[in-house]
Design an enzyme around this catalytic site. Structure first.
Site, mmCIF file in Angstrom:
data_model
loop_
_atom_site.group_PDB
_atom_site.id
_atom_site.type_symbol
_atom_site.label_atom_id
_atom_site.label_comp_id
_atom_site.label_asym_id
_atom_site.label_seq_id
_atom_site.Cartn_x
_atom_site.Cartn_y
_atom_site.Cartn_z
ATOM 1 N N HIS A 534 0.779 -1.333 -0.007
ATOM 2 C CA HIS A 534 -0.024 -0.033 -0.071
ATOM 3 C C HIS A 534 0.780 1.375 -0.060
ATOM 4 O O HIS A 534 0.492 2.452 0.692
ATOM 5 C CB HIS A 534 -1.164 -0.147 1.279
ATOM 6 C CG HIS A 534 -2.172 -1.042 1.166
ATOM 7 N ND1 HIS A 534 -2.698 -1.087 2.326
ATOM 8 C CD2 HIS A 534 -2.134 -2.078 0.230
ATOM 9 C CE1 HIS A 534 -3.768 -2.355 2.075
ATOM 10 N NE2 HIS A 534 -3.293 -2.853 0.777
HETATM 11 C C1 FAD Z 1 0.648 -7.699 -3.255
HETATM 12 C C2 FAD Z 1 -0.266 -6.585 -3.114
HETATM 13 C C3 FAD Z 1 -1.571 -6.830 -2.635
HETATM 14 C C4 FAD Z 1 -2.529 -5.763 -2.538
HETATM 15 N N1 FAD Z 1 -3.653 -6.102 -2.094
HETATM 16 C C5 FAD Z 1 -4.625 -4.978 -2.053
HETATM 17 C C6 FAD Z 1 -6.045 -5.563 -1.637
HETATM 18 O O1 FAD Z 1 -6.285 -6.591 -1.264
HETATM 19 N N2 FAD Z 1 -6.902 -4.419 -1.582
HETATM 20 C C7 FAD Z 1 -6.622 -2.945 -2.278
HETATM 21 O O2 FAD Z 1 -7.339 -2.372 -1.893
HETATM 22 N N3 FAD Z 1 -5.056 -2.873 -2.353
HETATM 23 C C8 FAD Z 1 -4.383 -3.890 -2.462
HETATM 24 N N4 FAD Z 1 -3.000 -3.506 -2.986
HETATM 25 C C9 FAD Z 1 -2.873 -2.159 -3.245
HETATM 26 C C10 FAD Z 1 -3.582 -1.700 -4.646
HETATM 27 O O3 FAD Z 1 -3.668 -2.548 -5.496
HETATM 28 C C11 FAD Z 1 -2.674 -0.355 -5.039
HETATM 29 O O4 FAD Z 1 -2.566 0.644 -3.916
HETATM 30 C C12 FAD Z 1 -3.216 0.280 -6.167
HETATM 31 O O5 FAD Z 1 -3.635 -0.617 -7.145
HETATM 32 C C13 FAD Z 1 -2.164 1.259 -6.711
HETATM 33 O O6 FAD Z 1 -2.857 2.162 -7.632
HETATM 34 P P1 FAD Z 1 -2.215 3.162 -8.672
HETATM 35 O O7 FAD Z 1 -2.866 3.615 -9.626
HETATM 36 O O8 FAD Z 1 -1.525 4.257 -7.583
HETATM 37 O O9 FAD Z 1 -0.910 2.585 -9.137
HETATM 38 P P2 FAD Z 1 -0.620 1.162 -10.005
HETATM 39 O O10 FAD Z 1 -1.830 0.308 -10.020
HETATM 40 O O11 FAD Z 1 0.453 0.414 -9.721
HETATM 41 O O12 FAD Z 1 -0.587 1.861 -11.486
HETATM 42 C C14 FAD Z 1 0.764 2.229 -11.974
HETATM 43 C C15 FAD Z 1 0.767 1.832 -13.591
HETATM 44 O O13 FAD Z 1 1.923 2.665 -14.079
HETATM 45 C C16 FAD Z 1 2.669 1.611 -14.836
HETATM 46 N N5 FAD Z 1 3.872 2.322 -14.964
HETATM 47 C C17 FAD Z 1 4.742 2.746 -14.141
HETATM 48 N N6 FAD Z 1 5.684 3.252 -14.745
HETATM 49 C C18 FAD Z 1 5.581 3.649 -15.857
HETATM 50 C C19 FAD Z 1 6.109 4.088 -16.990
HETATM 51 N N7 FAD Z 1 7.330 4.731 -16.925
HETATM 52 N N8 FAD Z 1 5.778 4.064 -18.483
HETATM 53 C C20 FAD Z 1 4.406 3.346 -18.829
HETATM 54 N N9 FAD Z 1 3.876 2.953 -17.577
HETATM 55 C C21 FAD Z 1 4.377 2.921 -16.349
HETATM 56 C C22 FAD Z 1 2.633 0.438 -13.918
HETATM 57 O O14 FAD Z 1 3.141 -0.717 -14.813
HETATM 58 C C23 FAD Z 1 1.232 0.346 -13.516
HETATM 59 O O15 FAD Z 1 0.381 -0.330 -14.406
HETATM 60 C C24 FAD Z 1 -2.090 -4.540 -3.081
HETATM 61 C C25 FAD Z 1 -0.820 -4.109 -3.413
HETATM 62 C C26 FAD Z 1 0.118 -5.268 -3.671
HETATM 63 C C27 FAD Z 1 1.295 -4.855 -4.089
#
Ligand code: FAD
Length: 601
Positions: A534
């Site tokens: 998280h």
């Molecule tokens: C193992 C695990 C279990 C989890 N379990 C839960 C759960 O049960 N419930 C819950 O609510 N949350 C859970 N989480 C947390 C939750 O899933 C994340 O907080 C959330 O998905 C993050 O969203 P985001 O949009 O911030 O980033 P992300 O979803 O990580 O999106 C970022 C995206 O940007 C892309 N990206 C990054 N850099 C670049 C680049 N230079 N060029 C192109 N693309 C790029 C990445 O590949 C990714 O697809 C969990 C996380 C993990 C790791």
């Protein structure tokens, strides 16, 4: 049908029209198709007048990522960026190489493709606090409509209906299986004085069955929810396996005007005539900002990147640490293990009915939001307890161990002797950590990882709170060192039938501390506690008066025009809950703000 489509994707087929011929410019370029980015790409492309380009480094999902129970398996695939922290003096001491795994999703759908699917939203106090910190519009009453807008919870049973949506893109449901542990866990909570209530309603504390981001027993990632249904929109271009390396910012006007990226070994530049939206997640968004000249002056000078805007990018890293290493043995085969779910009945039930143990999200069956003696605000949880249908001893194939970074030697010593015993787990999670970490740029090469210094448990109170959480979770025998004044969950009369026992082999590194004492649990926390994934806070939202703020309350990067951050990194404080739904809410709210602003222009 969905499973069949996913199966096709496993062998390279994809229903994503992967753009390789880019227009010279788009109205909006969204970087990263994760929980935040997918929502933004969907909502902005609702306007047929606007062109939107969504760039994602990872690949499309496949049928294995769909199966909720095997969520931990995804972190040993290329769907995980595979980040690891620097060595810390305060945490992960007993894990592989003394470093903490910091998994992040690299897929269409981002981290929602590798996460454990648990659907929670944080508490009312979390958002009211965001607003009090100088972020108008982010109080609970203002964010609630966006949670509801995203959600489709038509199949949910044990919920408080007025706080849930029924027509959103994101499917939320209960797992199609429940072990006998769940009811006993919830009853034990009632014995401790906690209600059995809906964690998405604004009650703060309570015990409940899990809700999961699932559709008919299969993962409903951000991509499945928000992208797949709208791929027919011709004004939305999606490009996967595309690595953005820089946001282009005019040094004289400080206007963001496009992005640079690599695809198929070719370098591209695409312009954004309205805005660049950075949704690359809490590690990559700050990294990309720094690579583009927005970040701490000293760090950018050190790595030779010309400074465009001096901001505390990468600071304020917060995360939820969990103690997933606790194992509670029971005297009946009511739990779930690697070997147990190999039987054809469970496989058949999942494939053809979308039901059975394979639908348990990451193995988690129930949640409790509780308070320890260190909680200062009434009704505001400082610990979450996650009931797992299985435990580490049953992880004979090693996917959970790999996710956590548990060394083979530790597994062999502590868990392997009990590999065939039925067991469950209760993982205490630190909800309101005081420790703060950093993402630091290492050099100017965009393909090199940044340094990750999460500083878990640097603040002693974080350890003490975790120890209290463990004491609430763990077995307590009235005649032993385990005694605590609180009635513990597994000691309650509801669990007595199972004659619960625990592993008493100390964790390596903690052998000299009296087993079961507070000092022992503190040592265990520092050695084997792991992140729930998280990570948030590294592009902090805050008012102009906040020296640590990177974006304002409309998520615009301070000092740079045409550049917004929309992902977990903007949270000023991590919420007391799981982060996926919160980030989708952020995506919904940001999209509305963008639409309003451009409607005025
Ligand atoms: C193992 C695990 C279990 C989890 N379990 C839960 C759960 O049960 N419930 C819950 O609510 N949350 C859970 N989480 C947390 C939750 O899933 C994340 O907080 C959330 O998905 C993050 O969203 P985001 O949009 O911030 O980033 P992300 O979803 O990580 O999106 C970022 C995206 O940007 C892309 N990206 C990054 N850099 C670049 C680049 N230079 N060029 C192109 N693309 C790029 C990445 O590949 C990714 O697809 C969990 C996380 C993990 C790791």
């Amino acid at each position: 049908q969905n499973l069949l489509n996913d199966f096709r994707r496993f062998f390279g087929a994809s229903d994503v029209r992967d753009t390789a011929n880019f227009r010279k410019s788009y109205d909006f370029v969204v970087v990263g198709a994760g929980s935040g980015g997918c929502v933004v790409a969907n909502r902005l492309s609702e306007n047929p007048e606007w062109s939107v380009l969504l760039l994602e480094a990872g690949d499309d999902e496949n049928f294995l990522t769909d199966v909720p129970l095997i969520a931990s398996l995804q972190t040993i695939t290329s769907y995980n960026w595979g980040y690891k922290s620097e060595r810390l003096a305060t945490a992960c001491l007993g894990l592989i190489d003394g470093r903490c795994n910091m998994p992040r999703g690299k897929a269409l759908g981002g981290t929602s493709v590798i996460n454990f699917l648990l659907y929670t939203r944080g508490t009312k106090q979390d958002f009211d606090q965001w607003a009090e910190l100088g972020n108008p519009g982010w109080g609970y009453d203002q964010v609630l409509p966006y949670f509801i807008k995203s959600e489709n919870c038509t199949k949910c049973r044990e919920i408080d209906g007025k706080y849930h949506g029924k027509s959103g893109y994101l499917s939320v449901e209960h797992p199609g299986y429940e072990s006998p542990l769940v009811k006993r866990f919830i009853k034990s909570g009632e014995e401790l004085g906690y209600k059995n209530n809906d964690p998405s309603a604004p009650y703060g504390l309570g015990f409940s069955k899990v809700l999961a981001t699932m559709r008919n027993g299969m993962r409903c990632s951000a991509s499945k929810a928000f992208l797949k249904p709208i791929l027919h929109r011709t004004n939305l271009h999606v490009s996967i396996k595309t690595r953005v390396t820089k946001i282009l910012i005019d040094p004289s006007t400080k206007q963001a005007y496009g992005v640079q990226f690599w695809k198929n070994r070719r370098k591209f530049t695409v312009l954004a005539t309205k805005e660049v939206v950075l949704s690359a997640g809490s590690i990559n968004s700050p990294h990309l900002l720094m690579l583009s000249g927005v970040g701490p002056r000293d760090d950018l000078t050190r790595v030779g990147i010309p400074l465009l805007q001096n901001l505390k990018v990468g600071y304020n890293l917060q995360d939820h640490m969990a103690m997933s290493a606790l194992v509670f043995f029971v005297n009946e085969s009511i739990t779930v293990s690697d070997r147990g779910v190999q039987n054809p009945v469970d496989i058949f039930n999942y494939v053809f009915n979308g039901r059975g143990p394979y639908t348990i999200p990451g193995g988690a069956e129930a949640l409790a939001f509780v308070q320890t003696k260190y909680a200062k605000i009434g009704g505001y949880p400082d610990i979450e307890l996650v009931l797992g249908a299985g435990a580490l001893n049953g992880d004979v194939y090693g996917s959970l161990r790999s996710l956590l970074g548990i060394p083979r030697s530790l597994f062999e010593r502590v868990y392997a002797p009990h590999a065939y015993k039925p067991a469950f787990s209760i993982a205490p999670v630190l909800m309101r950590p005081k420790s703060r970490g950093r993402v630091v740029i290492k050099d100017g090469n965009p393909l090199h990882w940044p340094k990750l210094i999460p500083n878990y448990f640097e603040n002693e109170e974080d350890v003490k709170t975790m120890v209290e959480g463990i004491k609430m979770a763990r077995w307590s025998s009235s005649a032993s060192v385990f005694c605590s004044s609180a009635i513990t969950i597994t000691q309650s009369r509801h669990f007595q039938k199972y004659n619960i026992t625990m592993i008493t082999t100390p964790f390596p590194g903690c052998e000299t501390v009296p087993f079961g004492s507070d000092e022992y649990w503190a040592c265990a926390v520092r050695h084997v506690a792991t992140t729930l994934g998280h990570q948030v806070g590294t592009c902090k939202m805050g008012p102009p008066s906040d020296p640590d703020a990177v974006v304002d309350e409309r998520l615009r990067v301070y000092g740079i025009k045409g550049l917004r951050v929309v992902d977990g990194s903007i949270m000023p404080n991590v919420v007391a809950g799981h982060t996926n739904a919160v980030i989708m809410m952020i995506g919904e709210k940001a999209s509305d703000m963008i639409k309003q602003e451009w409607a005025r222009k």
